[in-house]
Enzyme design. Structure first.
Site, PDB file in Angstrom:
ATOM      1  CG  HIS A   9      62.931  69.071  71.080  1.00 30.75           C
ATOM      2  ND1 HIS A   9      61.373  69.225  71.396  1.00 30.75           N
ATOM      3  CD2 HIS A   9      62.784  69.940  70.004  1.00 30.75           C
ATOM      4  CE1 HIS A   9      60.975  70.070  70.704  1.00 30.75           C
ATOM      5  NE2 HIS A   9      61.798  70.592  69.832  1.00 30.75           N
ATOM      6  CE1 TYR A  34      59.471  70.771  64.852  1.00 31.85           C
ATOM      7  CE2 TYR A  34      60.403  70.370  66.731  1.00 31.85           C
ATOM      8  CZ  TYR A  34      59.385  71.156  66.114  1.00 31.85           C
ATOM      9  OH  TYR A  34      58.865  72.179  66.794  1.00 31.85           O
ATOM     10  CG  HIS A  53      51.744  68.164  74.167  1.00 31.05           C
ATOM     11  ND1 HIS A  53      51.395  69.230  73.606  1.00 31.05           N
ATOM     12  CD2 HIS A  53      52.906  67.817  73.968  1.00 31.05           C
ATOM     13  CE1 HIS A  53      52.499  69.574  72.834  1.00 31.05           C
ATOM     14  NE2 HIS A  53      53.474  68.636  72.886  1.00 31.05           N
ATOM     15  CG  PHE A  54      52.942  62.418  74.297  1.00 30.78           C
ATOM     16  CD1 PHE A  54      52.309  61.213  74.288  1.00 30.78           C
ATOM     17  CD2 PHE A  54      53.740  62.788  75.404  1.00 30.78           C
ATOM     18  CE1 PHE A  54      52.300  60.431  75.333  1.00 30.78           C
ATOM     19  CE2 PHE A  54      53.490  61.762  76.655  1.00 30.78           C
ATOM     20  CZ  PHE A  54      52.745  60.693  76.494  1.00 30.78           C
ATOM     21  CG  HIS A  55      47.680  60.361  73.273  1.00 31.79           C
ATOM     22  ND1 HIS A  55      48.413  60.320  74.417  1.00 31.79           N
ATOM     23  CD2 HIS A  55      48.050  59.132  72.651  1.00 31.79           C
ATOM     24  CE1 HIS A  55      48.785  59.171  74.612  1.00 31.79           C
ATOM     25  NE2 HIS A  55      48.532  58.359  73.927  1.00 31.79           N
ATOM     26  NE  ARG A  59      54.408  61.040  80.976  1.00 34.07           N
ATOM     27  CZ  ARG A  59      55.596  61.294  80.373  1.00 34.07           C
ATOM     28  NH1 ARG A  59      56.090  62.406  80.407  1.00 34.07           N
ATOM     29  NH2 ARG A  59      55.533  60.388  79.242  1.00 34.07           N
ATOM     30  NE  ARG A  60      56.849  57.667  81.338  1.00 31.46           N
ATOM     31  CZ  ARG A  60      58.068  58.061  80.772  1.00 31.46           C
ATOM     32  NH1 ARG A  60      59.038  58.549  81.799  1.00 31.46           N
ATOM     33  NH2 ARG A  60      58.492  58.014  79.552  1.00 31.46           N
TER      34      ARG A  60
HETATM   35  C1  HEM Z   1      44.280  53.365  70.917  1.00 34.90           C
HETATM   36  C2  HEM Z   1      45.034  54.449  70.913  1.00 34.90           C
HETATM   37  C3  HEM Z   1      45.600  54.856  72.170  1.00 34.90           C
HETATM   38  C4  HEM Z   1      45.419  54.737  73.290  1.00 34.90           C
HETATM   39  C5  HEM Z   1      44.037  54.100  74.045  1.00 34.90           C
HETATM   40  C6  HEM Z   1      46.491  55.393  74.078  1.00 34.90           C
HETATM   41  C7  HEM Z   1      46.547  55.665  75.701  1.00 34.90           C
HETATM   42  C8  HEM Z   1      47.642  55.808  76.306  1.00 34.90           C
HETATM   43  C9  HEM Z   1      47.702  56.261  77.537  1.00 34.90           C
HETATM   44  C10 HEM Z   1      46.411  55.937  78.539  1.00 34.90           C
HETATM   45  C11 HEM Z   1      48.861  56.784  77.901  1.00 34.90           C
HETATM   46  C12 HEM Z   1      49.389  56.898  79.561  1.00 34.90           C
HETATM   47  C13 HEM Z   1      49.701  56.087  80.608  1.00 34.90           C
HETATM   48  C14 HEM Z   1      50.473  56.594  81.638  1.00 34.90           C
HETATM   49  O1  HEM Z   1      50.996  57.733  81.760  1.00 34.90           O
HETATM   50  O2  HEM Z   1      50.323  56.052  82.591  1.00 34.90           O
HETATM   51  C15 HEM Z   1      49.611  56.848  76.834  1.00 34.90           C
HETATM   52  C16 HEM Z   1      50.999  57.270  76.837  1.00 34.90           C
HETATM   53  C17 HEM Z   1      51.748  57.032  75.503  1.00 34.90           C
HETATM   54  N1  HEM Z   1      51.190  57.185  74.265  1.00 34.90           N
HETATM   55 FE1  HEM Z   1      49.255  56.535  74.029  1.00 34.90          FE
HETATM   56  N2  HEM Z   1      47.240  55.850  73.308  1.00 34.90           N
HETATM   57  C18 HEM Z   1      47.010  55.426  71.987  1.00 34.90           C
HETATM   58  C19 HEM Z   1      47.785  55.702  70.837  1.00 34.90           C
HETATM   59  C20 HEM Z   1      48.913  56.407  70.759  1.00 34.90           C
HETATM   60  C21 HEM Z   1      49.489  56.699  69.554  1.00 34.90           C
HETATM   61  C22 HEM Z   1      48.967  56.619  68.176  1.00 34.90           C
HETATM   62  C23 HEM Z   1      50.887  56.974  69.872  1.00 34.90           C
HETATM   63  C24 HEM Z   1      52.051  57.739  68.960  1.00 34.90           C
HETATM   64  C25 HEM Z   1      52.227  57.529  67.669  1.00 34.90           C
HETATM   65  C26 HEM Z   1      50.873  57.242  71.403  1.00 34.90           C
HETATM   66  C27 HEM Z   1      52.009  57.639  72.049  1.00 34.90           C
HETATM   67  C28 HEM Z   1      52.117  57.293  73.458  1.00 34.90           C
HETATM   68  C29 HEM Z   1      53.370  57.619  74.095  1.00 34.90           C
HETATM   69  C30 HEM Z   1      54.825  58.017  73.631  1.00 34.90           C
HETATM   70  C31 HEM Z   1      53.251  57.812  75.586  1.00 34.90           C
HETATM   71  C32 HEM Z   1      54.050  57.651  76.836  1.00 34.90           C
HETATM   72  C33 HEM Z   1      54.716  56.544  77.290  1.00 34.90           C
HETATM   73  C34 HEM Z   1      55.486  56.758  78.395  1.00 34.90           C
HETATM   74  O3  HEM Z   1      55.061  57.721  79.272  1.00 34.90           O
HETATM   75  O4  HEM Z   1      56.321  56.185  78.695  1.00 34.90           O
HETATM   76  N3  HEM Z   1      49.855  56.638  71.822  1.00 34.90           N
HETATM   77  N4  HEM Z   1      48.857  56.326  75.643  1.00 34.90           N
HETATM   78 CU   LIG Z   2      60.706  68.977  73.345  1.00 35.89          CU
END
Ligand code: HEM
Ligand SMILES: [Cu+2]
Length: 552
Positions: free
Chosen positions: A221, A225, A372-374, A437-438
């Site tokens: 968490h 921050y 949310h985190f996006h 997710r995931r």
């Molecule tokens: C081209 C831009 C991006 C696309 C298309 C994208 C797409 C995705 C998608 C589809 C997932 C979910 C996959 C799943 O749960 O099966 C994901 C997870 C995630 N994304 Fe992105 N994302 C983008 C940019 C970013 C950026 C800029 C960040 C952070 C600075 C970010 C951080 C994360 C994180 C932390 C997860 C979670 C990974 C996990 O569950 O282990 N993403 N993203």
């Molecule tokens: Cu938190």
């Protein structure tokens, strides 16, 4: 390259960090692009590449590597500006820290790419990666600590030379963020050194899963921050300067950072609300503490908009909202960050939903969380960093942010906003309807449920369209970065970028706010209250340790 060889160290250091950040950004967003197509069943990976491998890389490269390297670049450039040039020792230790962090990063990447660490960026036990993956994580953290302590060394020297004075706001905020980071990392260091490494190298048989998850979230968490506070620094200090204003209130700004240190750490259980093994009372206590973060968050929002309004009125804005039109919208360095802030309004509101005990039941582990985190780290933080990049690289390389590049920058933030609106809205809606997710593919749900995923917005296709626009936007940004680094015309005196730091009036600020011993002390008291009993229960009542699982 030749030109950058001649640059002074306080430029080369942040440039090195920025380079790693954007390399990670490029690969990370490419992974994101693949993910949206795989989840949409439009793409099948070859046998040697696995969805979870890509997802691990995506999470780590963007949320950990891109952010951390960029943050240190910003800190290094900013503190050397606010407190004066680094001495040789500060420079040396910053470089040592940089190389250790980079070594850790490379080790992590090699393990993930070679298919030995598809454990996602949260590396939950009992999934087990190759031992070297955890060694990489440890090196990464140690490297950031070395860089952090080097900066604190620079700050301590300044304080000694300026007895009785409050430090410049930028330095204060840097130190606050590093303190938060170091305290937060204690959890991840503990689980990596004492649980994962012995377990992965076969020195111990099993792992206490609940303990490892709790230690992870003790870190996880405040990690958010650690991303946010540097963005807030841009909002508090850089943006007011860009619009020609001042910091609204120095003491309010410092107090909010202190409160973030206090209330962002003893709250990790809000990520574990669905987990057995933690008594409800402790989840409840930590949830209450979580909501305390709303106070400094709203203080921040208030200060920023007060700065905007004050400045807009100075420039002749009339009526209730007339000041808005007076703000420098044509300056992409400002506009990008303002859009980033706007994304944070629904982002923060969603966070309140996630942290609410009952509502968490509905959204837990669904695509909602991804949405949310996006719109928290993926846009407010990331787009603030983009906005900084536009002047930061010219500042470091001595090149010009030309009119043409400025136009491209507008296109870049515009496409990022549209792409993110589409992708994250789809993710939020799909998540509410139960899309997990995931997961690599989502076609296994009941057919009635699958029909819910065929809405205009609640649709994996919408998510993929958004994701594709985002990736194009990412490429555009990389193009701008390369131009600003090597190809844009070298700036003459008139076009030289400066580091925009707004004036902050410290005359009314109580000295207590910079008494770190007090705040670190209170932070540890809160941490002890929130964690001592539940963690000791988790240790004492532990089931036999879990064996390893490698699902790939
Ligand atoms: C081209 C831009 C991006 C696309 C298309 C994208 C797409 C995705 C998608 C589809 C997932 C979910 C996959 C799943 O749960 O099966 C994901 C997870 C995630 N994304 Fe992105 N994302 C983008 C940019 C970013 C950026 C800029 C960040 C952070 C600075 C970010 C951080 C994360 C994180 C932390 C997860 C979670 C990974 C996990 O569950 O282990 N993403 N993203
Ligand atoms: Cu938190």
């Amino acid at each position: 390259m030749n030109q950058s060889m001649n640059l002074p160290n306080d430029r080369r250091l942040p440039l090195a960090n920025t380079a790693v950040a954007y390399a990670a950004f490029l690969i990370g967003t490419l992974c994101g692009l693949l993910q949206v197509f795989i989840r949409n069943d439009a793409l099948t990976l070859p046998g040697w590449l696995d969805y979870y491998q890509i997802l691990t890389a995506h999470g780590l490269l963007l949320a950990i590597v891109f952010t951390t390297f960029f943050i240190f670049a910003f800190f290094q450039a900013g503190t050397s500006k606010a407190l004066g040039q680094f001495g040789p020792r500060v420079i040396l230790w910053n470089w040592i820290g940089f190389w250790i962090t980079l070594l850790g990063t490379l080790l992590i990447v090699v393990m993930v790419v070679s298919g030995q660490a598809s454990v996602l960026y949260t590396f939950y036990a009992p999934l087990q990666a190759h031992g070297l993956f955890y060694v990489g994580l440890a090196l990464f953290v140690i490297g950031t600590w070395v860089q952090g302590f080097a900066l604190i060394g620079h700050y301590v020297k300044w304080r000694r030379a300026n007895k009785g004075q409050l430090s410049p706001l930028f330095a204060f905020m840097t130190v606050a963020t590093i303190i938060l980071w170091v305290i937060a990392c204690l959890g991840v260091v503990a689980t990596v050194l004492f649980q994962f490494i012995p377990w992965a190298f076969g020195w111990t048989d099993g792992i206490n899963v609940e303990l490892s998850r709790s230690l992870f979230w003790y870190f996880g968490h405040p990690l958010v921050y650690f991303w946010l506070l540097p963005a807030y620094m841009a909002w508090y200090i850089v943006v007011p300067k860009l619009i020609g204003g001042k910091v609204f209130s120095d003491s309010l700004a410092r107090l909010s950072f202190v409160l973030f240190i206090l209330f962002s750490i003893p709250v990790g259980f809000h990520h574990q609300l669905t987990e057995p093994g933690i008594a409800s009372f402790w989840k409840f206590l930590q949830t209450v503490l979580t909501f305390m973060v709303i106070i400094p968050s709203l203080m921040t929002a208030f200060s920023l908009f007060a700065t905007f309004e004050t400045r807009g009125r100075q420039l002749g804005g009339k009526g209730l909202f007339g000041w808005i039109t007076k703000l420098p919208w044509k300056d992409v360095r400002f506009t990008s960050i303002l859009i980033a802030m706007l994304f944070f309004i629904p982002g923060g509101a969603g966070g309140i939903i996630n942290a609410s005990f009952q509502m968490n039941e509905l959204v837990h582990n669904t695509l909602w969380v991804v949405g949310h985190f996006h719109i928290t780290v993926g846009t407010p933080v990331a787009m603030t960093f983009f906005g900084l990049t536009f002047w930061f690289i010219p500042y470091l390389t001595g090149r010009q942010f030309t009119k043409n590049l400025q136009r491209l920058a507008f296109l870049q933030i515009f496409t990022w906003s549209i792409g993110m609106l589409l992708m994250s809205t789809a993710q939020h809606m799909l998540g509410l309807l139960g899309a997990p997710r995931r997961t690599a593919y989502t076609g296994y749900a009941h057919e009635d449920a699958l029909a819910w995923f065929e809405g205009v917005l609640s649709n994996h296709v919408t998510m993929a369209v958004g994701g594709s626009i985002l990736f194009l936007s990412a490429l555009l940004l990389i193009y701008i970065v390369i131009q600003l680094w090597w190809f844009a015309p070298v700036s003459d005196q008139e076009n030289k970028m400066t580091f925009p730091m707004a004036e902050s009036d410290v005359s009314g600020t109580p000295a207590l706010l910079e008494n770190w011993k007090v705040w670190i002390g209170i932070a540890f008291v809160l941490i002890a209250l929130a964690y001592t009993i539940p963690l000791s229960e988790i240790i004492q009542h532990a089931p036999p340790g879990s064996g390893r699982f490698q699902t790939w």
